[in-house]
Design an enzyme around this catalytic site. Structure first.
Site, PDB file in Angstrom:
ATOM      1  N   THR A 231       0.885  -1.177   0.000  1.00  0.00           N
ATOM      2  CA  THR A 231       0.000   0.000   0.000  1.00  0.00           C
ATOM      3  C   THR A 231       0.911   1.211   0.000  1.00  0.00           C
ATOM      4  O   THR A 231       2.090   1.080   0.314  1.00  0.00           O
ATOM      5  CB  THR A 231      -0.862  -0.027   1.297  1.00  0.00           C
ATOM      6  OG1 THR A 231      -1.921  -0.953   1.120  1.00  0.00           O
ATOM      7  CG2 THR A 231      -1.444   1.309   1.675  1.00  0.00           C
TER       8      THR A 231
ATOM      9  N   ASP B 298      -8.713  -1.432   5.237  1.00  0.00           N
ATOM     10  CA  ASP B 298      -8.670  -0.346   6.221  1.00  0.00           C
ATOM     11  C   ASP B 298      -8.305   1.008   5.624  1.00  0.00           C
ATOM     12  O   ASP B 298      -8.650   2.050   6.185  1.00  0.00           O
ATOM     13  CB  ASP B 298      -7.633  -0.684   7.293  1.00  0.00           C
ATOM     14  CG  ASP B 298      -6.242  -0.864   6.682  1.00  0.00           C
ATOM     15  OD1 ASP B 298      -6.122  -1.606   5.680  1.00  0.00           O
ATOM     16  OD2 ASP B 298      -5.280  -0.253   7.182  1.00  0.00           O
TER      17      ASP B 298
ATOM     18  N   THR C  27      -0.382   0.487   6.929  1.00  0.00           N
ATOM     19  CA  THR C  27      -0.294  -0.567   5.919  1.00  0.00           C
ATOM     20  C   THR C  27      -0.173  -1.909   6.618  1.00  0.00           C
ATOM     21  O   THR C  27       0.497  -2.026   7.646  1.00  0.00           O
ATOM     22  CB  THR C  27       0.889  -0.356   4.964  1.00  0.00           C
ATOM     23  OG1 THR C  27       0.958  -1.484   4.084  1.00  0.00           O
ATOM     24  CG2 THR C  27       2.215  -0.215   5.705  1.00  0.00           C
TER      25      THR C  27
END
Ligand code: ASP
Length: 336
Positions: free
Chosen positions: A197, A228, A248
């Protein structure tokens, strides 16, 4: 059971005491002069070891991280806003096939790319997010548009694309997100999960904090699963009264433990230092729950913290006082 609670309490107490003494943070002593701006970035956490990463790949990652950091420094250095820095930095990482966001997004079980992103303004708690989008070239820009040009916080799927297109955000054919490497990852790790991410947190000269996160989610995800990253308080959070956080890792844990907001709350309500709060949540609470990953965080005094509880995290930071570093592996933490 009682023993476990007792050990937990002792660990917590020890950590709390060490917090009180002031844990050294990236960027030095908390008592040092407040830098006028600060920035931290990440490009995902996971099983990132020297054995798995070739020297060439390592150089490529460090190169793009450096380029992203330079862009953020230039924006903040000329007095630009933390929001501009966060968006500008994340766009660079979204455009790179190296990271699991935008161009390098991982594949879903069905062989598609579904991306999530969020951005938050710490000065007024305004936030914007998109989830499960398949054709927006830079999801972080669409997220910012949701924040600034709609009455909503989160939009998903086709509706988010329609909104983004109406606002002039670049739309691409979903085939733009195809990269052979990520496709092979799906085929090889069909029963596995993969992390990765990108994120950025920044403090600008005006004292405003901002956070942003963008991701392709987890390889092999199914049923329009959303992680998330676009959830405010889980993977992304910013509040001028505490800190800015981008996470992350294994998203389900970050959602259940409201990781980003938890770190902010420990600072706001318990007056923990940034590093103590971030480390407590990542290395104790999350680790004990089995949630792997990490965060980058910056506070209003320009302190930076980048804890993670797995083998590695692509990460870097820079501040107006000249401090700067780019790291990948866990043992590089010594340099902070
Ligand atoms: N947190 C992201 C998610 O669960 C993935 C990652 O950070 O690697 O969607």
């Amino acid at each position: 059971m009682t023993g476990k609670i007792y050990i937990s309490a002792v660990l917590f107490l020890l950590l709390f005491i060490s917090c009180g003494r002031g844990v050294k943070q990236a960027g030095g002593d908390e008592q040092a002069a407040v830098p006028s701006w600060a920035i931290a970035i990440h490009g995902g956490a996971g099983v990132i070891t020297r054995e798995r990463l070739s020297a060439e790949a390592e150089a490529e990652y460090r190169g793009v991280l450096g380029q992203a950091l330079d862009t953020g420094c230039a924006i903040l250095g000329r007095g630009g806003s933390s929001l501009d820095a966060v968006e500008g930095v994340i766009r660079i990482m979204e455009d790179s096939p190296l990271f699991n966001a935008g161009k390098g997004a991982v594949f879903t079980h069905e062989g598609r790319n579904e991306m999530d992103a969020a951005i938050m303004d710490g000065s007024n708690l305004a936030a914007g997010a998109v989830a499960g989008v398949t054709d927006i070239k830079n999801p972080i820009t669409a997220a910012r548009m949701v924040m600034t040009s709609s009455p909503h916080v989160m939009m998903a799927g086709k509706g988010a694309s329609l909104f983004a297109a109406e606002k002039g955000v670049e739309i691409v054919d979903p085939s733009y997100f195809y990269t052979e490497e990520r496709y092979q990852q799906l085929r090889k790790t069909i029963d596995n999960v993969k992390h990765g991410t990108v994120g950025c947190v920044a403090l600008d000269r005006a004292g405003n904090l901002a956070a942003g996160t963008s991701t392709g989610g987890m390889t092999n995800k199914q049923y329009n699963r959303i992680g998330d990253s676009p959830i405010i308080g889980a993977g992304t959070y910013a509040n001028n009264n505490s800190c800015a956080v981008s996470a992350t890792g294994h998203g389900e844990y970050f959602i259940r433990y409201t990781v980003a907001h938890d770190i902010s709350s420990l600072i706001q309500y318990k007056e923990l230092s940034l590093d103590s709060a971030a480390s407590l949540v990542v290395n104790y609470k999350l680790r004990e729950a089995g949630g792997t990953g990490g965060v980058i965080a910056v506070d209003c005094r320009g302190n930076v913290s980048m804890p993670f509880n797995c083998e590695g995290m692509y990460r870097g930071y820079a501040r107006s006082d000249g401090q700067r570093g780019i790291y990948i592996f866990a043992d590089e933490r010594e340099g902070l």
